[in-house]
Design a protein around this motif. Structure first.
Motif, PDB file in Angstrom:
ATOM      1  N   THR A  78      77.092  30.215  34.937  1.00  0.00           N
ATOM      2  CA  THR A  78      76.424  29.671  36.124  1.00  0.00           C
ATOM      3  C   THR A  78      75.769  30.800  36.907  1.00  0.00           C
ATOM      4  O   THR A  78      76.075  31.977  36.707  1.00  0.00           O
ATOM      5  N   ILE A  79      74.882  30.411  37.817  1.00  0.00           N
ATOM      6  CA  ILE A  79      74.272  31.375  38.734  1.00  0.00           C
ATOM      7  C   ILE A  79      74.383  30.850  40.161  1.00  0.00           C
ATOM      8  O   ILE A  79      74.334  29.651  40.392  1.00  0.00           O
ATOM      9  N   GLY A  80      74.531  31.785  41.088  1.00  0.00           N
ATOM     10  CA  GLY A  80      74.558  31.453  42.511  1.00  0.00           C
ATOM     11  C   GLY A  80      73.160  31.515  43.098  1.00  0.00           C
ATOM     12  O   GLY A  80      72.175  31.719  42.388  1.00  0.00           O
ATOM     13  N   ILE A  81      73.063  31.381  44.396  1.00  0.00           N
ATOM     14  CA  ILE A  81      71.758  31.302  45.043  1.00  0.00           C
ATOM     15  C   ILE A  81      70.950  32.594  44.922  1.00  0.00           C
ATOM     16  O   ILE A  81      69.731  32.547  44.761  1.00  0.00           O
ATOM     17  N   ASN A  82      71.596  33.757  44.963  1.00  0.00           N
ATOM     18  CA  ASN A  82      70.849  35.010  44.827  1.00  0.00           C
ATOM     19  C   ASN A  82      70.223  35.134  43.443  1.00  0.00           C
ATOM     20  O   ASN A  82      69.063  35.527  43.311  1.00  0.00           O
ATOM     21  N   GLU A  83      70.998  34.782  42.410  1.00  0.00           N
ATOM     22  CA  GLU A  83      70.460  34.805  41.053  1.00  0.00           C
ATOM     23  C   GLU A  83      69.402  33.713  40.878  1.00  0.00           C
ATOM     24  O   GLU A  83      68.414  33.917  40.183  1.00  0.00           O
ATOM     25  N   PHE A  84      69.616  32.579  41.519  1.00  0.00           N
ATOM     26  CA  PHE A  84      68.644  31.499  41.449  1.00  0.00           C
ATOM     27  C   PHE A  84      67.310  31.939  42.038  1.00  0.00           C
ATOM     28  O   PHE A  84      66.256  31.594  41.510  1.00  0.00           O
ATOM     29  N   GLN A  85      67.361  32.706  43.118  1.00  0.00           N
ATOM     30  CA  GLN A  85      66.124  33.229  43.725  1.00  0.00           C
ATOM     31  C   GLN A  85      65.353  34.054  42.694  1.00  0.00           C
ATOM     32  O   GLN A  85      64.134  33.899  42.562  1.00  0.00           O
ATOM     33  N   LEU A  86      66.051  34.922  41.964  1.00  0.00           N
ATOM     34  CA  LEU A  86      65.389  35.729  40.937  1.00  0.00           C
ATOM     35  C   LEU A  86      64.811  34.845  39.842  1.00  0.00           C
ATOM     36  O   LEU A  86      63.669  35.030  39.406  1.00  0.00           O
ATOM     37  N   LEU A  87      65.599  33.867  39.394  1.00  0.00           N
ATOM     38  CA  LEU A  87      65.136  32.940  38.373  1.00  0.00           C
ATOM     39  C   LEU A  87      63.934  32.146  38.872  1.00  0.00           C
ATOM     40  O   LEU A  87      62.943  31.985  38.156  1.00  0.00           O
ATOM     41  N   TYR A  88      63.996  31.674  40.089  1.00  0.00           N
ATOM     42  CA  TYR A  88      62.906  30.912  40.707  1.00  0.00           C
ATOM     43  C   TYR A  88      61.613  31.750  40.701  1.00  0.00           C
ATOM     44  O   TYR A  88      60.542  31.254  40.337  1.00  0.00           O
ATOM     45  N   ASN A  89      61.738  33.022  41.069  1.00  0.00           N
ATOM     46  CA  ASN A  89      60.566  33.907  41.081  1.00  0.00           C
ATOM     47  C   ASN A  89      60.008  34.085  39.668  1.00  0.00           C
ATOM     48  O   ASN A  89      58.797  34.044  39.467  1.00  0.00           O
ATOM     49  N   TYR A  90      60.899  34.293  38.696  1.00  0.00           N
ATOM     50  CA  TYR A  90      60.453  34.446  37.310  1.00  0.00           C
ATOM     51  C   TYR A  90      59.756  33.188  36.822  1.00  0.00           C
ATOM     52  O   TYR A  90      58.697  33.264  36.203  1.00  0.00           O
ATOM     53  N   ILE A  91      60.370  32.031  37.049  1.00  0.00           N
ATOM     54  CA  ILE A  91      59.765  30.784  36.579  1.00  0.00           C
ATOM     55  C   ILE A  91      58.368  30.620  37.168  1.00  0.00           C
ATOM     56  O   ILE A  91      57.420  30.271  36.456  1.00  0.00           O
ATOM     57  N   ASN A  92      58.221  30.882  38.451  1.00  0.00           N
ATOM     58  CA  ASN A  92      56.903  30.751  39.068  1.00  0.00           C
ATOM     59  C   ASN A  92      55.896  31.741  38.494  1.00  0.00           C
ATOM     60  O   ASN A  92      54.726  31.398  38.306  1.00  0.00           O
ATOM     61  N   GLN A  93      56.330  32.949  38.175  1.00  0.00           N
ATOM     62  CA  GLN A  93      55.422  33.919  37.549  1.00  0.00           C
ATOM     63  C   GLN A  93      55.019  33.450  36.154  1.00  0.00           C
ATOM     64  O   GLN A  93      53.852  33.508  35.780  1.00  0.00           O
ATOM     65  N   TRP A  94      56.000  32.983  35.368  1.00  0.00           N
ATOM     66  CA  TRP A  94      55.686  32.494  34.028  1.00  0.00           C
ATOM     67  C   TRP A  94      54.761  31.280  34.098  1.00  0.00           C
ATOM     68  O   TRP A  94      53.838  31.161  33.294  1.00  0.00           O
ATOM     69  N   LEU A  95      55.017  30.383  35.046  1.00  0.00           N
ATOM     70  CA  LEU A  95      54.160  29.207  35.195  1.00  0.00           C
ATOM     71  C   LEU A  95      52.734  29.602  35.542  1.00  0.00           C
ATOM     72  O   LEU A  95      51.778  29.003  35.049  1.00  0.00           O
ATOM     73  N   THR A  96      52.575  30.612  36.383  1.00  0.00           N
ATOM     74  CA  THR A  96      51.240  31.083  36.750  1.00  0.00           C
ATOM     75  C   THR A  96      50.505  31.603  35.523  1.00  0.00           C
ATOM     76  O   THR A  96      49.343  31.255  35.291  1.00  0.00           O
TER      77      THR A  96
END
Length: 192
Positions: A78-96
């Motif tokens: 699992t990941i917590g909110i801090n790790e989720f923030q990193l994942l969220y940023n990565y997903i948005n970069q990959w989506l772009t």
């Protein structure tokens, strides 16, 4: 770019070190929506239920497991909110990156578009290697890559590139590797 064919070096999505920034309200809102059991942690199933690719299907379990695995420092699954923030940023970069090459907005990219996306990230892969990546990702018709398949490729290439760089101390783009070390790298880099 390191000047060696196929050896990426850009600071593009998924290929640089993630940086932690303060948690924004949008990320907190997404985290709370994804964290269905309100445990304060997100597992791959919760992530999968929140992500939909361009064909209206949920992301594959492989994609979600790999994404969670990227940021699951304590290996709890699992990941917590801090790790989720990193994942969220990565997903948005990959989506772009993905959206830049999905010119017809079909939710998938073809061989030439995938090649251009990797070039943007600093990789110079051969046409045969791009075809190989597509055939391994698109088991139906060997022609198209969906956004979740693209993310799986990005995660796997990132992990393998990082493992390669550790062993390429002279930055030549060539390494000698013992068989067991190779197997260790391959297994660690392709599992969640």
């Amino acid at each position: 770019m390191f000047g060696n064919p196929g050896y990426g070096g850009g600071s593009y999505p998924g290929f640089g070190a993630p940086t932690q920034t303060p948690i924004g309200p949008e990320v907190q809102q997404w985290f709370q929506a994804v964290d269905r059991d309100h445990s304060g942690q997100i597992n791959w199933e919760e992530l999968q239920s929140a992500l939909v690719n361009g064909q209206g299907e949920n992301f594959s379990s492989q994609a979600c497991k790999l994404m969670i695995g990227m940021f699951d420092v304590d290996k709890s699954g699992t990941i917590g909110i801090n790790e989720f923030q990193l994942l969220y940023n990565y997903i948005n970069q990959w989506l772009t990156v993905f959206k830049n090459y999905d010119s017809n907005r079909s939710g998938s990219i073809e061989e030439q578009e995938l090649n251009l996306a990797f070039q943007q990230m600093g990789f110079r892969f051969s046409s045969d290697f791009i075809k190989f990546l597509i055939s391994r990702s698109d088991l139906k018709n060997h022609q198209l890559i969906s956004v979740d398949q693209f993310i799986v490729l990005c995660v796997q290439i990132q992990r393998l590139t990082e493992a390669f760089r550790v062993r390429d101390k002279e930055m030549k783009g060539v390494i000698n590797i013992a068989f067991e070390d190779f197997l260790t790298v391959a297994i660690n880099c392709t599992t969640g």
